[in-house]
Write a protein that holds these residues in place. Structure first.
Motif, PDB file in Angstrom:
ATOM      1  N   LEU A 144     -10.005   3.040 -23.918  1.00  0.00           N
ATOM      2  CA  LEU A 144      -9.192   2.633 -22.599  1.00  0.00           C
ATOM      3  C   LEU A 144      -8.278   2.917 -22.997  1.00  0.00           C
ATOM      4  CD1 LEU A 144     -11.578   0.500 -20.558  1.00  0.00           C
ATOM      5  CD2 LEU A 144     -11.298   3.080 -20.327  1.00  0.00           C
ATOM      6  N   ILE A 183      -2.595   0.550  -5.744  1.00  0.00           N
ATOM      7  CA  ILE A 183      -3.957   1.414  -5.705  1.00  0.00           C
ATOM      8  C   ILE A 183      -4.819   1.291  -7.225  1.00  0.00           C
ATOM      9  CG2 ILE A 183      -4.382   4.067  -5.604  1.00  0.00           C
ATOM     10  CD1 ILE A 183      -0.812   4.217  -5.389  1.00  0.00           C
ATOM     11  N   GLY A 184      -5.663   1.162  -6.344  1.00  0.00           N
ATOM     12  CA  GLY A 184      -7.184   1.061  -7.048  1.00  0.00           C
ATOM     13  C   GLY A 184      -7.889  -0.209  -6.969  1.00  0.00           C
ATOM     14  N   GLY A 186     -10.633  -1.516  -8.976  1.00  0.00           N
ATOM     15  CA  GLY A 186     -11.408  -1.851 -10.408  1.00  0.00           C
ATOM     16  C   GLY A 186     -10.797  -3.259 -11.088  1.00  0.00           C
ATOM     17  N   GLY A 189      -7.190  -3.774 -11.228  1.00  0.00           N
ATOM     18  CA  GLY A 189      -7.317  -4.626  -9.648  1.00  0.00           C
ATOM     19  C   GLY A 189      -7.015  -5.706  -8.991  1.00  0.00           C
ATOM     20  N   ARG A 208      -9.789   2.755  -2.221  1.00  0.00           N
ATOM     21  CA  ARG A 208     -11.073   4.332  -2.506  1.00  0.00           C
ATOM     22  C   ARG A 208     -12.476   3.404  -2.160  1.00  0.00           C
ATOM     23  NH1 ARG A 208      -9.801   9.625  -5.960  1.00  0.00           N
ATOM     24  NH2 ARG A 208     -10.792   8.067  -8.014  1.00  0.00           N
ATOM     25  N   LYS A 328     -21.579   0.761 -12.341  1.00  0.00           N
ATOM     26  CA  LYS A 328     -20.231   0.655 -12.741  1.00  0.00           C
ATOM     27  C   LYS A 328     -19.918  -0.484 -13.551  1.00  0.00           C
ATOM     28  CE  LYS A 328     -17.726   2.264  -8.647  1.00  0.00           C
ATOM     29  NZ  LYS A 328     -16.746   3.162  -8.494  1.00  0.00           N
ATOM     30  N   ALA A 378      -2.857   0.941 -10.295  1.00  0.00           N
ATOM     31  CA  ALA A 378      -4.459   0.576 -11.309  1.00  0.00           C
ATOM     32  C   ALA A 378      -5.540   1.945 -11.105  1.00  0.00           C
ATOM     33  CB  ALA A 378      -5.026  -0.899 -10.390  1.00  0.00           C
ATOM     34  N   PHE A 381      -8.466   5.333 -16.232  1.00  0.00           N
ATOM     35  CA  PHE A 381      -7.353   5.979 -17.713  1.00  0.00           C
ATOM     36  C   PHE A 381      -8.871   7.371 -17.839  1.00  0.00           C
ATOM     37  CE2 PHE A 381      -7.244   1.363 -18.093  1.00  0.00           C
ATOM     38  CZ  PHE A 381      -6.267   1.642 -18.959  1.00  0.00           C
ATOM     39  N   ALA A 434     -18.194  -0.463 -23.567  1.00  0.00           N
ATOM     40  CA  ALA A 434     -17.665  -1.573 -23.016  1.00  0.00           C
ATOM     41  C   ALA A 434     -18.761  -2.112 -22.706  1.00  0.00           C
ATOM     42  CB  ALA A 434     -16.945  -1.221 -21.655  1.00  0.00           C
ATOM     43  N   TRP A 493     -15.929   6.308 -14.934  1.00  0.00           N
ATOM     44  CA  TRP A 493     -15.317   6.503 -15.683  1.00  0.00           C
ATOM     45  C   TRP A 493     -16.472   6.086 -17.029  1.00  0.00           C
ATOM     46  CZ3 TRP A 493     -15.511   3.571 -20.135  1.00  0.00           C
ATOM     47  CH2 TRP A 493     -15.680   1.786 -19.967  1.00  0.00           C
ATOM     48  N   ASN A 498     -14.736   9.773 -12.436  1.00  0.00           N
ATOM     49  CA  ASN A 498     -13.291   9.016 -11.933  1.00  0.00           C
ATOM     50  C   ASN A 498     -12.492   9.584 -12.061  1.00  0.00           C
ATOM     51  OD1 ASN A 498     -13.374   9.074 -14.836  1.00  0.00           O
ATOM     52  ND2 ASN A 498     -11.864   7.329 -14.287  1.00  0.00           N
TER      53      ASN A 498
HETATM   54  P1  NA7 Z   1     -11.151   1.968 -13.432  1.00  0.00           P
HETATM   55  O1  NA7 Z   1     -12.783   0.265 -13.115  1.00  0.00           O
HETATM   56  O2  NA7 Z   1     -11.261   3.183 -12.857  1.00  0.00           O
HETATM   57  O3  NA7 Z   1     -10.705   1.561 -11.404  1.00  0.00           O
HETATM   58  C1  NA7 Z   1      -9.507   2.216 -11.207  1.00  0.00           C
HETATM   59  C2  NA7 Z   1      -9.428   2.244  -9.737  1.00  0.00           C
HETATM   60  O4  NA7 Z   1      -8.820   3.474  -9.322  1.00  0.00           O
HETATM   61  C3  NA7 Z   1     -10.275   2.064  -8.965  1.00  0.00           C
HETATM   62  O5  NA7 Z   1     -10.845   1.665  -7.969  1.00  0.00           O
HETATM   63  C4  NA7 Z   1     -10.393   4.193  -8.554  1.00  0.00           C
HETATM   64  O6  NA7 Z   1     -11.313   4.015  -7.131  1.00  0.00           O
HETATM   65  C5  NA7 Z   1      -9.153   3.695  -8.121  1.00  0.00           C
HETATM   66  N1  NA7 Z   1      -9.062   5.309  -8.421  1.00  0.00           N
HETATM   67  C6  NA7 Z   1      -8.549   6.052  -9.007  1.00  0.00           C
HETATM   68  N2  NA7 Z   1      -8.095   7.401  -8.802  1.00  0.00           N
HETATM   69  C7  NA7 Z   1      -7.595   6.839  -7.282  1.00  0.00           C
HETATM   70  C8  NA7 Z   1      -7.034   8.238  -6.203  1.00  0.00           C
HETATM   71  N3  NA7 Z   1      -6.942   9.216  -6.667  1.00  0.00           N
HETATM   72  N4  NA7 Z   1      -6.751   7.218  -5.544  1.00  0.00           N
HETATM   73  C9  NA7 Z   1      -7.243   6.021  -4.991  1.00  0.00           C
HETATM   74  N5  NA7 Z   1      -7.846   5.537  -6.016  1.00  0.00           N
HETATM   75  C10 NA7 Z   1      -8.232   6.128  -7.087  1.00  0.00           C
HETATM   76  O7  NA7 Z   1      -9.956   1.000 -14.321  1.00  0.00           O
HETATM   77  P2  NA7 Z   1      -9.439  -0.600 -14.437  1.00  0.00           P
HETATM   78  O8  NA7 Z   1      -8.802  -0.248 -15.080  1.00  0.00           O
HETATM   79  O9  NA7 Z   1      -9.570  -1.009 -13.263  1.00  0.00           O
HETATM   80  O10 NA7 Z   1     -10.500  -0.995 -15.427  1.00  0.00           O
HETATM   81  C11 NA7 Z   1     -10.870  -0.204 -16.689  1.00  0.00           C
HETATM   82  C12 NA7 Z   1     -12.056  -1.063 -17.616  1.00  0.00           C
HETATM   83  O11 NA7 Z   1     -10.971  -2.253 -17.731  1.00  0.00           O
HETATM   84  C13 NA7 Z   1     -12.630  -1.585 -16.476  1.00  0.00           C
HETATM   85  O12 NA7 Z   1     -13.836  -1.254 -16.458  1.00  0.00           O
HETATM   86  C14 NA7 Z   1     -13.113  -3.010 -17.873  1.00  0.00           C
HETATM   87  O13 NA7 Z   1     -14.157  -2.345 -18.823  1.00  0.00           O
HETATM   88  C15 NA7 Z   1     -12.364  -3.048 -18.533  1.00  0.00           C
HETATM   89  P3  NA7 Z   1     -12.409   4.297  -7.387  1.00  0.00           P
HETATM   90  O14 NA7 Z   1     -14.222   3.233  -7.718  1.00  0.00           O
HETATM   91  O15 NA7 Z   1     -12.924   5.443  -8.507  1.00  0.00           O
HETATM   92  O16 NA7 Z   1     -12.758   5.772  -5.595  1.00  0.00           O
END
Ligand code: NA7
Length: 534
Positions: A144, A183-184, A186, A189, A208, A328, A378, A381, A434, A493, A498
């Motif tokens: 990541l 935004i985000g 995961g 966030g 999302r 996930k 947020a 990756f 992971a 991811w 993702n």
């Molecule tokens: P994650 O788990 O990939 O989360 C990314 C978040 O961002 C997730 O909620 C996504 O929604 C959101 N996202 C991504 N692109 C968009 C767009 N275009 N619009 C709205 N929302 C979006 O990354 P993290 O950094 O939180 O965590 C990564 C890893 O680090 C985790 O799995 C652990 O192993 C530690 P989605 O869910 O794709 O609908």
């Protein structure tokens, strides 16, 4: 006239994160090593991800090096789950204590690599103009690393600042008095928003997909617990390697279908209160393999969300309904759901009303404009493949790795790619990643790689490659493992879903670490089955 200086060494390590640092320590006794690091400090993931609330979701006593008994006896972790500053401090301590810095060239990312088939050497070129010729490359580039940045237009028009959590300013960010859009939702966030909410005038969370979030129960590290680990570190490290995810969780005895409703409730409450999110996905034997069992656990988590969040509309939006729990990666939070009871926090559903643009004053969705002073993304990756695909890697027959992986990664045991000899990956695509505690599993993978390199030298070989047949066999194993679980029912991811347009199948090996290590070891003892040495 070409004035470039060409250096020669045995091994180039890419990345001075936890695995890269261990690779330097493990291999430097017998080999010349040069390590190139993109950042100006050690720690990898824990160097870059310095956003508010960044914290590991595995207990500190496990998520640490086991290679040096004195180190693990002397080091004290302040908290049960280490925060980013403590992990970065630990990485720096290890780098100093073991003299690793002398091998590391900071702020000097590798840009291109070419394998010379005549000499069986890699030519490694970096941003600062270094050109190093070496026998082996160990890519400890991180699963990541490359941030996924939202594709919407208008970014340059926004009058405030836009941040990505994986590139957080070292000096921190003061959100006092600001309207912040986040935004985000995961793991990142979930950790960052409660702290930003305490500072901001208003926090708007753009969601999302809602996440399954367990309470972390983080505390200062209990001295008796720490002492118990320190008294038993050596056997515990070995035990960790024998567990499915290289982490001590309590494995269940009962299927959900064998339990009465009262037993189910008791087991789930215990898992909820345990200091491990992952306990929830193994609350019963069949949570990850049977949707009916999985639904029992998902509904339990939703009941907790509804109990916590006062506004019923917000609570309903926060309940995950479109994918199985554990599909996930589970998240651990510190006051995440409670945050939505604050007056200065609101939640926007961007699944039904997607964000379409940055504007001068904020964000625009299909239905509304949001006025904001700062925006935090947020958004995750370009996971697993991004960190290698950003390097221009040329293997045999002028083939580029990015071309070979255009439809998704192919690897053998996640360690090598056919046509790219003498290039080893740690935490590469299609490995346990992971789903296994990453420091201990990374140490294991480095040790395995060191054994392969030692065998090469003892046997007088100068090239090791794998084959496309071996890659197909491994892809079938990875798919078979994923097919037996609910993982494939979630977009994440793990399966390249993702990011819109990203191609690839399931990129994590979920067959368990003991099976993974057995297959890696067996490849060696079966006369390097799946490899070609010459
Ligand atoms: P994650 O788990 O990939 O989360 C990314 C978040 O961002 C997730 O909620 C996504 O929604 C959101 N996202 C991504 N692109 C968009 C767009 N275009 N619009 C709205 N929302 C979006 O990354 P993290 O950094 O939180 O965590 C990564 C890893 O680090 C985790 O799995 C652990 O192993 C530690 P989605 O869910 O794709 O609908």
């Amino acid at each position: 006239m070409d004035t470039e200086t060409i250096e020669h060494t045995d091994i180039v390590v890419i990345g001075a994160g936890f695995s890269g640092m261990y690779a330097i320590w493990r291999l430097r006794g017998d080999h010349g090593i040069v390590c190139f690091e993109a950042g100006d400090g050690v720690g990898g993931t824990w160097y870059w991800n310095r956003y508010p609330g960044a914290r590991v979701d595995i207990q500190s006593v496990e998520y640490s090096y086991g290679f040096d008994e004195d180190l693990q006896q002397e080091w004290h972790w302040p908290e049960h789950f280490s925060a980013q500053p403590d992990l970065e401090r630990y990485a720096n301590h290890v780098a100093d204590r073991f003299g690793l810095r002398e091998a590391i060239r900071f702020s000097n990312p590798v840009q291109a690599m070419r394998f010379d088939a005549e000499t069986n050497r890699w030519h490694v070129h970096t941003a600062k103009g270094d050109h190093v010729v070496c026998r082996y490359v160990i890519a400890a580039t991180g699963a990541l690393f490359v941030p996924n940045t939202p594709p919407w237009p208008g970014r340059e028009t926004f009058r405030g600042d836009i941040y990505h959590t994986a590139q957080w300013p070292r000096e921190g960010v003061d959100f006092t008095g600001k309207r912040v859009g986040f935004i985000g939702t995961g793991s990142t966030g979930i950790q960052a928003t409660p702290l930003i909410a305490e500072q901001a005038a208003h926090l708007t969370v753009f969601q999302r997909t809602p996440a399954f979030v367990m309470p972390s129960g983080n505390t200062v590290l209990d001295p008796a617990f720490e002492q118990d680990w320190k008294a038993n570190y050596a056997p515990r490290r070995q035990q960790l390697l024998e567990t499915f995810g290289v982490s001590m969780i309590e494995y269940p005895a009962l299927s959900v279908h064998q339990c009465t409703p009262e037993q189910r409730k008791e087991i789930l409450e215990k898992a909820w209160a345990s200091k491990s999110a992952f306990q929830m996905q193994v609350a019963f034997t069949d949570v990850m393999t049977d949707m009916a069992a999985n639904t029992v656990v998902s509904e339990f988590v939703c009941s907790k969300i509804r109990e916590t969040v006062h506004d019923p509309v917000t609570a309903e939006l926060l309940c995950p309904k479109t994918y199985p729990i554990g599909g996930k990666r589970l998240c651990i939070g510190n006051g995440y759901f409670e945050m939505y009871n604050r007056d200065n926090v609101s939640l926007v559903d961007v699944k039904t009303d997607p964000i379409v643009a940055f504007t001068a004053t904020g964000l625009r969705t299909t239905a509304a404009d949001y006025a904001l002073d700062a925006i935090v993304t947020a958004t995750g990756f370009d996971a697993m493949t991004g960190s290698l695909n950003r390097i221009d890697i040329t293997g045999l027959n002028q083939r580029k790795l990015a071309d070979k992986w255009a439809d998704g990664p192919t690897t053998y045991l996640s360690a090598m790619v056919a046509g790219f000899p003498n290039l080893f990956m740690i935490h590469g695509p299609m490995g346990p990643g992971a789903q296994a505690q990453m420091i201990t599993s990374g140490e294991w993978q480095v040790n395995w790689t060191a054994r392969v390199i030692a065998d090469m030298e003892q046997s007088g070989f100068s090239r090791i490659d794998t084959t496309e047949t071996a890659e197909r066999w491994w892809a079938a194993e990875v798919d078979m493992a994923a097919d037996t679980t609910v993982h494939k029912l979630a977009d994440s991811w793990y399966n390249a879903k993702n990011i819109a347009g990203k191609k690839g199948g399931f990129m994590i090996y979920v067959g368990g670490f003991p099976r993974y290590t057995a297959l890696c070891d067996r490849a060696i003892t079966d006369w390097y089955r799946g490899f070609i040495r010459s």
